[in-house]
Every structure is written in structure tokens, then in C-alpha cells.
Design a protein around this motif. Sequence first.
Motif, PDB file in Angstrom:
ATOM      1  N   ILE A   1     -12.208   9.165  38.675  1.00 40.84           N
ATOM      2  CA  ILE A   1     -13.429   9.124  39.488  1.00 40.84           C
ATOM      3  C   ILE A   1     -13.745   7.687  39.902  1.00 40.84           C
ATOM      4  CG2 ILE A   1     -15.931   9.433  39.386  1.00 40.84           C
ATOM      5  CD1 ILE A   1     -15.419  11.944  37.694  1.00 40.84           C
ATOM      6  N   LEU A   2     -13.606   6.750  38.987  1.00 36.80           N
ATOM      7  CA  LEU A   2     -13.878   5.351  39.311  1.00 36.80           C
ATOM      8  C   LEU A   2     -12.920   4.833  40.379  1.00 36.80           C
ATOM      9  CD1 LEU A   2     -14.511   4.025  35.690  1.00 36.80           C
ATOM     10  CD2 LEU A   2     -16.202   4.117  37.532  1.00 36.80           C
ATOM     11  N   ILE A   3     -11.646   5.176  40.245  1.00 43.49           N
ATOM     12  CA  ILE A   3     -10.656   4.738  41.236  1.00 43.49           C
ATOM     13  C   ILE A   3     -10.944   5.377  42.593  1.00 43.49           C
ATOM     14  CG2 ILE A   3      -8.215   4.798  41.860  1.00 43.49           C
ATOM     15  CD1 ILE A   3      -7.664   4.775  38.771  1.00 43.49           C
ATOM     16  N   ASP A   4     -11.276   6.676  42.588  1.00 41.66           N
ATOM     17  CA  ASP A   4     -11.603   7.365  43.838  1.00 41.66           C
ATOM     18  C   ASP A   4     -12.847   6.764  44.482  1.00 41.66           C
ATOM     19  OD1 ASP A   4      -9.464   9.027  43.523  1.00 41.66           O
ATOM     20  OD2 ASP A   4     -10.616  10.773  42.872  1.00 41.66           O
ATOM     21  N   GLY A   5     -13.834   6.401  43.656  1.00 45.45           N
ATOM     22  CA  GLY A   5     -15.040   5.780  44.193  1.00 45.45           C
ATOM     23  C   GLY A   5     -14.738   4.458  44.871  1.00 45.45           C
ATOM     24  N   LYS A   6     -13.863   3.678  44.263  1.00 43.50           N
ATOM     25  CA  LYS A   6     -13.446   2.410  44.866  1.00 43.50           C
ATOM     26  C   LYS A   6     -12.765   2.653  46.206  1.00 43.50           C
ATOM     27  CE  LYS A   6      -9.969  -1.210  44.273  1.00 43.50           C
ATOM     28  NZ  LYS A   6      -8.912  -1.753  43.410  1.00 43.50           N
TER      29      LYS A   6
ATOM     30  N   PRO B   1     -23.038  -6.219  45.319  1.00 45.46           N
ATOM     31  CA  PRO B   1     -24.159  -5.408  44.823  1.00 45.46           C
ATOM     32  C   PRO B   1     -24.377  -4.079  45.541  1.00 45.46           C
ATOM     33  CG  PRO B   1     -24.768  -7.706  44.802  1.00 45.46           C
ATOM     34  CD  PRO B   1     -23.416  -7.646  45.461  1.00 45.46           C
ATOM     35  N   ALA B   2     -24.415  -4.081  46.863  1.00 40.79           N
ATOM     36  CA  ALA B   2     -24.684  -2.830  47.591  1.00 40.79           C
ATOM     37  C   ALA B   2     -23.587  -1.806  47.353  1.00 40.79           C
ATOM     38  CB  ALA B   2     -24.840  -3.110  49.085  1.00 40.79           C
ATOM     39  N   ILE B   3     -22.341  -2.263  47.350  1.00 41.41           N
ATOM     40  CA  ILE B   3     -21.218  -1.354  47.121  1.00 41.41           C
ATOM     41  C   ILE B   3     -21.224  -0.860  45.683  1.00 41.41           C
ATOM     42  CG2 ILE B   3     -18.692  -1.208  47.017  1.00 41.41           C
ATOM     43  CD1 ILE B   3     -18.579  -3.075  49.406  1.00 41.41           C
ATOM     44  N   ALA B   4     -21.573  -1.736  44.747  1.00 40.25           N
ATOM     45  CA  ALA B   4     -21.630  -1.338  43.328  1.00 40.25           C
ATOM     46  C   ALA B   4     -22.615  -0.200  43.131  1.00 40.25           C
ATOM     47  CB  ALA B   4     -22.007  -2.535  42.464  1.00 40.25           C
ATOM     48  N   ASP B   5     -23.772  -0.290  43.782  1.00 35.79           N
ATOM     49  CA  ASP B   5     -24.768   0.777  43.669  1.00 35.79           C
ATOM     50  C   ASP B   5     -24.235   2.084  44.249  1.00 35.79           C
ATOM     51  OD1 ASP B   5     -26.313  -1.236  42.690  1.00 35.79           O
ATOM     52  OD2 ASP B   5     -27.893  -1.111  44.194  1.00 35.79           O
ATOM     53  N   ALA B   6     -23.613   1.987  45.420  1.00 31.65           N
ATOM     54  CA  ALA B   6     -23.104   3.198  46.081  1.00 31.65           C
ATOM     55  C   ALA B   6     -22.013   3.859  45.255  1.00 31.65           C
ATOM     56  CB  ALA B   6     -22.585   2.844  47.475  1.00 31.65           C
ATOM     57  N   ILE B   7     -21.122   3.052  44.687  1.00 32.80           N
ATOM     58  CA  ILE B   7     -20.072   3.616  43.830  1.00 32.80           C
ATOM     59  C   ILE B   7     -20.711   4.278  42.609  1.00 32.80           C
ATOM     60  CG2 ILE B   7     -18.120   3.059  42.317  1.00 32.80           C
ATOM     61  CD1 ILE B   7     -17.319   0.890  44.304  1.00 32.80           C
ATOM     62  N   GLY B   8     -21.748   3.667  42.068  1.00 35.39           N
ATOM     63  CA  GLY B   8     -22.417   4.231  40.901  1.00 35.39           C
ATOM     64  C   GLY B   8     -22.958   5.625  41.160  1.00 35.39           C
ATOM     65  N   HIS B   9     -23.624   5.815  42.299  1.00 42.17           N
ATOM     66  CA  HIS B   9     -24.139   7.144  42.641  1.00 42.17           C
ATOM     67  C   HIS B   9     -23.006   8.135  42.851  1.00 42.17           C
ATOM     68  CE1 HIS B   9     -28.299   5.953  42.788  1.00 42.17           C
ATOM     69  NE2 HIS B   9     -28.011   4.935  43.565  1.00 42.17           N
ATOM     70  N   TRP B  10     -21.926   7.661  43.464  1.00 41.87           N
ATOM     71  CA  TRP B  10     -20.737   8.497  43.657  1.00 41.87           C
ATOM     72  C   TRP B  10     -20.201   8.964  42.304  1.00 41.87           C
ATOM     73  CZ3 TRP B  10     -16.912  10.302  47.151  1.00 41.87           C
ATOM     74  CH2 TRP B  10     -15.666  10.556  46.590  1.00 41.87           C
ATOM     75  N   VAL B  11     -20.085   8.051  41.357  1.00 46.04           N
ATOM     76  CA  VAL B  11     -19.540   8.378  40.039  1.00 46.04           C
ATOM     77  C   VAL B  11     -20.390   9.455  39.364  1.00 46.04           C
ATOM     78  CG1 VAL B  11     -19.153   7.481  37.704  1.00 46.04           C
ATOM     79  CG2 VAL B  11     -18.411   6.156  39.693  1.00 46.04           C
ATOM     80  N   ILE B  12     -21.700   9.310  39.416  1.00 42.76           N
ATOM     81  CA  ILE B  12     -22.577  10.296  38.774  1.00 42.76           C
ATOM     82  C   ILE B  12     -22.420  11.673  39.421  1.00 42.76           C
ATOM     83  CG2 ILE B  12     -24.996  10.958  38.479  1.00 42.76           C
ATOM     84  CD1 ILE B  12     -25.621   8.090  37.775  1.00 42.76           C
ATOM     85  N   ASP B  13     -22.392  11.712  40.753  1.00 47.46           N
ATOM     86  CA  ASP B  13     -22.233  12.996  41.447  1.00 47.46           C
ATOM     87  C   ASP B  13     -20.891  13.642  41.132  1.00 47.46           C
ATOM     88  OD1 ASP B  13     -24.720  12.749  42.565  1.00 47.46           O
ATOM     89  OD2 ASP B  13     -23.996  11.973  44.488  1.00 47.46           O
ATOM     90  N   GLU B  14     -19.824  12.845  41.188  1.00 46.76           N
ATOM     91  CA  GLU B  14     -18.487  13.393  40.950  1.00 46.76           C
ATOM     92  C   GLU B  14     -18.303  13.792  39.494  1.00 46.76           C
ATOM     93  OE1 GLU B  14     -16.038  14.050  43.270  1.00 46.76           O
ATOM     94  OE2 GLU B  14     -17.754  13.680  44.590  1.00 46.76           O
TER      95      GLU B  14
ATOM     96  N   GLY C   1     -29.071  12.585  29.940  1.00 44.95           N
ATOM     97  CA  GLY C   1     -28.247  12.868  31.110  1.00 44.95           C
ATOM     98  C   GLY C   1     -27.563  11.642  31.661  1.00 44.95           C
ATOM     99  N   SER C   2     -26.851  11.835  32.765  1.00 45.14           N
ATOM    100  CA  SER C   2     -26.142  10.742  33.420  1.00 45.14           C
ATOM    101  C   SER C   2     -27.125   9.880  34.188  1.00 45.14           C
ATOM    102  CB  SER C   2     -25.081  11.301  34.375  1.00 45.14           C
ATOM    103  OG  SER C   2     -24.059  11.958  33.657  1.00 45.14           O
ATOM    104  N   VAL C   3     -26.959   8.573  34.114  1.00 49.32           N
ATOM    105  CA  VAL C   3     -27.953   7.672  34.699  1.00 49.32           C
ATOM    106  C   VAL C   3     -27.305   6.363  35.123  1.00 49.32           C
ATOM    107  CG1 VAL C   3     -28.601   6.666  32.481  1.00 49.32           C
ATOM    108  CG2 VAL C   3     -30.271   6.714  34.349  1.00 49.32           C
ATOM    109  N   LEU C   4     -27.875   5.787  36.173  1.00 52.75           N
ATOM    110  CA  LEU C   4     -27.487   4.474  36.682  1.00 52.75           C
ATOM    111  C   LEU C   4     -28.663   3.536  36.477  1.00 52.75           C
ATOM    112  CD1 LEU C   4     -25.580   2.652  38.487  1.00 52.75           C
ATOM    113  CD2 LEU C   4     -26.814   3.592  40.455  1.00 52.75           C
TER     114      LEU C   4
END
Length: 328
Positions: A190-195, A219-232, A302-305
Motif C-alpha cells: 500500500i505504501l509503495i502504491d501510494g508513492k 508536506p502536501a504529498i505526505a498528507d495525501a499519501i497518508g489519506h490514501w494509505v488509510i483508505d486502502e 481505529g486508523s488515524v493520521l
Amino acid sequence: MEKPSEKILIVDDESSIRKIISFQLERSGYETISASNGREGVEAARRNSPDLILLDLMMPEMDGHQVVEALKADYLTSQIPIIILTAKFAKSDRMAGLSAGVNDYLTKPFELAELLVRIRNVLDWSKKQRSANPLTGLPGNVTIEEQLEKVIRTGEQFSVVYVDLDNFKAYNDYYGYNQGDKAIRELARILIDGKKQIGCGDEFVGHIGGDDFLYIAPPAIADAIGHWVIDEFAKMRTNLIRPDDLRKGHIEVRGRTGEITRYPLLSVTLAIVSNEDCEIDHVAKVGDLASEVKVFGKSIPGSVLVKDRRIEKSEPAIATGEETESAS
């Protein structure tokens, strides 16, 4: 610019070649050891554990092929990379060496500049191989620290996001080690796919060990990847947890003395630290900040960022299929 400090063993029966290569490598900052034949080369490798071996192919007593065979058969020397230096260019010799585990070939006579480039390439490859996590193949702690030092030196804005599974020990005990390994591999995927899906190509993903990962991104990309990781992760979690446990919302693990303990289901916490509004001048500070943020994040079900609360409020992190909360 820092010079390399790796140790290189030169095995060649021609004294003049040994001296020339040794002189040039030492000028370039390497430490060198020399051996005049194959048998001495094997003994020197076992005794000195060099970072790389430059090996002549045609030698008395033991030729290069026999040396490679002996080194690869010994646990202490089996992982030392080898570059063959040879006047023979026959395809059969190259194939035999590569099949036995030789990393590269260079045909005599050769240019010093080319030798230095090949040495650097093989040493860098070897370092990454040693650092890589065997379960996920992601870079390990040596490379992680190098990447952190690199982004700190640039002075540009960055975020470091620590990622780990919540309640993983209970999950591992309940479902078994094979399933635990599967959960770790799936989180890595998931982390690799998010990247790949969200990043711009310069982001870094590393595996600290066990169920702990991190990634580095603007920073902006890190946040977006974080939300992606939680959803996936929420989508993938249905493949890791049995339907009856999903319905119950917990697992029950029997302890050594027979007592039953109830644990929440597997989830993921992402803790963000950034130099946006907080100066980070060394790697240790990244770890110190992240430890505080992770403790806070793991207190939320639960899962959290979550972000360093000294920087800014976190945006909501809502994952499909499980109850999460936003943190600030």
C-alpha cells in the motif's frame, strides 16, 4: 566531499598490477589489502572481511573461478561482492562467473575511471542489499538514516511519516505468524502504491523493522499519501480479518494462563513530523518528535493520521469500512 572508507581486497598474481590498483584506490580514499594468489585471497577475505574483492581470473594454485567457489561456500565470505579483472573475454568465462555469483567483470587493460565507477556501483548495490528488509525488500535502517540526513541537509521542506500497525502483536498471536507476515507485506504494498499513485517520484519508503515503516515526502504529498494509505488499508483489511471478527469488532486472545483478553482489530497509525514550522537539524530530532506523535495517535481508536500538534491541526482522516477519528 567525504571520501569513501570501504575496504577492498585486491587478488592478483602480478605485483605491478596490485601496486598500481592499490595506489590509485588509496588515493581515492579506499583502504586496500593485497593477496598474490587465490589461496592467499581466500584467507585474506576470511580474515579481513573486505567490502569488495577485485579478483584476477588467471592465477596459479587457485584460479579466479575456484576462489569464487570457495568464497561463496563460506558463510563468512559468501556475501562479499566480487569484480573480476581479467584479460580473458570469452563469453563462457563470463557466464561461469556470473552464474557463481560474481557481480561484475572488467577486461584488462582498463581505464582507472571506469574501474572506480564500477567499484562505486557495486559497493552501493551491496550496501542497499544488506540494508533491505528480507520480508518486504524495502530499504532498511542504514538507507533510512542516509535519506533522513539527505533531506535535512537540503534545507527544503519535508515531512517524515512513521507508519505502524496497531494491535499487531495480538493479531499475530491470534492469526499466526504467516498471516502476520502477510499483513506487513500488504502494508508495504500500500505504501509503495501510494508513492506511485500520488507522489512525484522523489518520495522514499523504508521498512524500519517488524510492522514499522516510514516514508519521506514534501508536506502536501505526505498528507495525501497518508489519506490514501488509510483508505486502502481499510479495503485490504477485509482480506486479513475473518468476517466473524469484523462483525464483532474485536478479537479474543487466550493468554498463557488461560485468561481471555479482548483486543481491537488491526488498524494503522500514521504519525507526521515536518520542518514546515519546526526546525529539524538532525536525525535524532525526527525520532524524538515522531515518538510523541505516535503515542498520541495510538490513543485514538481505529486508523488515524496525526501530525505534530505544535505545527498545525490535523485534517480528518476517515477510512472506508472502519471507525476512525481525526486528530489534532
